[in-house]
Design a protein around this motif. Structure first.
Motif, PDB file in Angstrom:
ATOM      1  N   PHE A 186      11.264  54.143-109.668  1.00  0.00           N
ATOM      2  CA  PHE A 186      10.419  53.694-108.580  1.00  0.00           C
ATOM      3  C   PHE A 186      11.107  52.768-107.572  1.00  0.00           C
ATOM      4  O   PHE A 186      10.468  52.374-106.595  1.00  0.00           O
ATOM      5  CB  PHE A 186       9.181  52.988-109.139  1.00  0.00           C
ATOM      6  CG  PHE A 186       8.248  53.916-109.863  1.00  0.00           C
ATOM      7  CD1 PHE A 186       7.463  54.815-109.169  1.00  0.00           C
ATOM      8  CD2 PHE A 186       8.158  53.890-111.245  1.00  0.00           C
ATOM      9  CE1 PHE A 186       6.599  55.671-109.840  1.00  0.00           C
ATOM     10  CE2 PHE A 186       7.306  54.736-111.922  1.00  0.00           C
ATOM     11  CZ  PHE A 186       6.515  55.634-111.216  1.00  0.00           C
ATOM     12  N   LYS A 234       1.306  45.173-102.215  1.00  0.00           N
ATOM     13  CA  LYS A 234       1.230  46.455-102.937  1.00  0.00           C
ATOM     14  C   LYS A 234       2.328  46.549-103.977  1.00  0.00           C
ATOM     15  O   LYS A 234       2.078  46.845-105.158  1.00  0.00           O
ATOM     16  CB  LYS A 234       1.333  47.602-101.938  1.00  0.00           C
ATOM     17  CG  LYS A 234       1.471  48.978-102.569  1.00  0.00           C
ATOM     18  CD  LYS A 234       1.678  50.046-101.498  1.00  0.00           C
ATOM     19  CE  LYS A 234       1.921  51.410-102.121  1.00  0.00           C
ATOM     20  NZ  LYS A 234       2.149  52.461-101.087  1.00  0.00           N
ATOM     21  N   TRP A 235       3.574  46.280-103.559  1.00  0.00           N
ATOM     22  CA  TRP A 235       4.686  46.404-104.495  1.00  0.00           C
ATOM     23  C   TRP A 235       4.662  45.299-105.548  1.00  0.00           C
ATOM     24  O   TRP A 235       5.101  45.497-106.690  1.00  0.00           O
ATOM     25  CB  TRP A 235       6.013  46.401-103.751  1.00  0.00           C
ATOM     26  CG  TRP A 235       6.137  47.559-102.817  1.00  0.00           C
ATOM     27  CD1 TRP A 235       6.381  47.517-101.475  1.00  0.00           C
ATOM     28  CD2 TRP A 235       5.999  48.953-103.151  1.00  0.00           C
ATOM     29  NE1 TRP A 235       6.389  48.801-100.958  1.00  0.00           N
ATOM     30  CE2 TRP A 235       6.164  49.690-101.956  1.00  0.00           C
ATOM     31  CE3 TRP A 235       5.743  49.633-104.339  1.00  0.00           C
ATOM     32  CZ2 TRP A 235       6.093  51.071-101.915  1.00  0.00           C
ATOM     33  CZ3 TRP A 235       5.656  51.015-104.310  1.00  0.00           C
ATOM     34  CH2 TRP A 235       5.831  51.719-103.111  1.00  0.00           C
ATOM     35  N   GLN A 259       1.989  44.063-107.012  1.00  0.00           N
ATOM     36  CA  GLN A 259       1.060  44.462-108.051  1.00  0.00           C
ATOM     37  C   GLN A 259       1.565  45.667-108.852  1.00  0.00           C
ATOM     38  O   GLN A 259       1.153  45.876-109.991  1.00  0.00           O
ATOM     39  CB  GLN A 259      -0.308  44.805-107.432  1.00  0.00           C
ATOM     40  CG  GLN A 259      -0.977  43.626-106.744  1.00  0.00           C
ATOM     41  CD  GLN A 259      -1.337  42.501-107.695  1.00  0.00           C
ATOM     42  OE1 GLN A 259      -1.441  42.692-108.909  1.00  0.00           O
ATOM     43  NE2 GLN A 259      -1.515  41.306-107.160  1.00  0.00           N
ATOM     44  N   PHE A 260       2.475  46.425-108.273  1.00  0.00           N
ATOM     45  CA  PHE A 260       2.975  47.632-108.927  1.00  0.00           C
ATOM     46  C   PHE A 260       3.781  47.312-110.179  1.00  0.00           C
ATOM     47  O   PHE A 260       3.773  48.067-111.147  1.00  0.00           O
ATOM     48  CB  PHE A 260       3.820  48.416-107.919  1.00  0.00           C
ATOM     49  CG  PHE A 260       4.042  49.859-108.287  1.00  0.00           C
ATOM     50  CD1 PHE A 260       3.050  50.794-108.081  1.00  0.00           C
ATOM     51  CD2 PHE A 260       5.240  50.276-108.832  1.00  0.00           C
ATOM     52  CE1 PHE A 260       3.245  52.129-108.420  1.00  0.00           C
ATOM     53  CE2 PHE A 260       5.448  51.602-109.169  1.00  0.00           C
ATOM     54  CZ  PHE A 260       4.449  52.530-108.962  1.00  0.00           C
ATOM     55  N   ASP A 261       4.494  46.183-110.161  1.00  0.00           N
ATOM     56  CA  ASP A 261       5.354  45.783-111.276  1.00  0.00           C
ATOM     57  C   ASP A 261       4.616  44.745-112.118  1.00  0.00           C
ATOM     58  O   ASP A 261       4.373  43.622-111.665  1.00  0.00           O
ATOM     59  CB  ASP A 261       6.674  45.216-110.740  1.00  0.00           C
ATOM     60  CG  ASP A 261       7.682  44.930-111.832  1.00  0.00           C
ATOM     61  OD1 ASP A 261       7.286  44.731-112.993  1.00  0.00           O
ATOM     62  OD2 ASP A 261       8.890  44.897-111.510  1.00  0.00           O
ATOM     63  N   PRO A 297       7.616  54.548-103.419  1.00  0.00           N
ATOM     64  CA  PRO A 297       6.592  55.417-104.013  1.00  0.00           C
ATOM     65  C   PRO A 297       7.173  56.360-105.047  1.00  0.00           C
ATOM     66  O   PRO A 297       8.326  56.774-104.972  1.00  0.00           O
ATOM     67  CB  PRO A 297       6.058  56.179-102.794  1.00  0.00           C
ATOM     68  CG  PRO A 297       6.360  55.306-101.629  1.00  0.00           C
ATOM     69  CD  PRO A 297       7.648  54.622-101.971  1.00  0.00           C
TER      70      PRO A 297
END
Length: 261
Positions: free
Chosen positions: A49, A186-187, A189-191, A5
């Protein structure tokens, strides 16, 4: 995973210069400058991040034992290539053990960040680097949080290039996000540079198709216990509760080891 996070305030780190290294004539084409600035932006993203660097080093330190477990004991200083090595943390970890390690990354800003710490990092596409290099050159090739960035055809090309570069009995060790748990999505989609999640069973099939013998795959990087759900009801619900916890908060990554036959 390779991300964590966001901090409450921007992370301040020493960064390479905004301009790419000078060419022979002292000028950089506009497209090179634009790409370098994209490279630099991704380096900043990663360093802000990806989480605590101390914890990352500790996690990567565990790969020393994982590599040793499958290599002949007479190989005292394994020759290891870290593909898509980023800023070279794993190269640094290996060389601190006295191993003959180097890295390769296409991102010039990341490579420069490692080179400035006197790490042997080459700037190149990992597939081209392996295909144009010496056959049977490496005892092990590693790639952390890399394969999820590759389309299927490119991934297969990378596996074949790794097979070419490894000596017989050499190891290919890949770490990637674990799609069996919701946290990994989640991770992923973050990148924005991620291509697809790869289930370990499919990764095993692809490695075997390329010519590797599958040795092991294992989930790693558990979600901290305080972030998982706690049971406060009937103990008869425990089995279903545990299954739900694994689905939502299971290991965020897995590693898989293949061996050149």
């Amino acid at each position: 995973s390779d991300l964590a996070p966001a901090a409450t305030a921007p992370l301040v780190v020493d960064m390479p210069a905004e301009e790419p290294p000078a060419t022979a004539d002292g000028a950089a084409p506009a497209k090179d400058l634009a790409q370098y600035r994209l490279d630099l932006a991704y380096l900043r993203f990663q360093r802000q991040f990806r989480g605590d660097e101390k914890q990352l080093r500790e996690r990567q330190q565990e790969y020393i034992a994982r590599i040793r477990r499958h290599l002949p004991p007479e190989i005292k200083k394994p020759r290891v290539l870290d593909a898509a090595c980023g800023d070279g943390i794993f190269v640094e970890v290996l060389r601190a053990q006295g191993w003959d390690a180097r890295g390769v990354d296409i991102n010039r800003a990341m490579a420069k960040y490692g080179q400035d710490r006197n790490l042997p990092i080459d700037v190149d596409d990992a597939i081209h680097y392996l295909e144009s290099g010496e056959r049977d050159a490496w005892d092990a090739i590693t790639a952390f949080q890399f394969v999820e960035h590759l389309p299927p055809k490119v991934l297969m090309a990378f596996l074949r290039a790794a097979l070419y570069g490894l000596r017989p009995g050499g190891l290919l060790i890949l770490e990637t996000l674990n799609p069996n748990t919701l946290m990994a999505h989640k991770w992923f989609q973050f990148d924005l540079t991620h291509e697809r999640l790869i289930f370990p069973q499919m990764m095993q099939l692809l490695m075997e198709t390329a010519g590797f013998r599958h040795l092991v795959h294992e989930g790693i990087n558990p979600v901290p216990e305080h972030e998982r759900m706690a049971l406060a009801g009937d103990v008869r619900c425990q089995a279903n509760f545990d299954r739900l916890n694994e689905l939502l908060y299971g290991p965020q990554d897995y590693y898989i080891v293949g061996q050149k036959m």
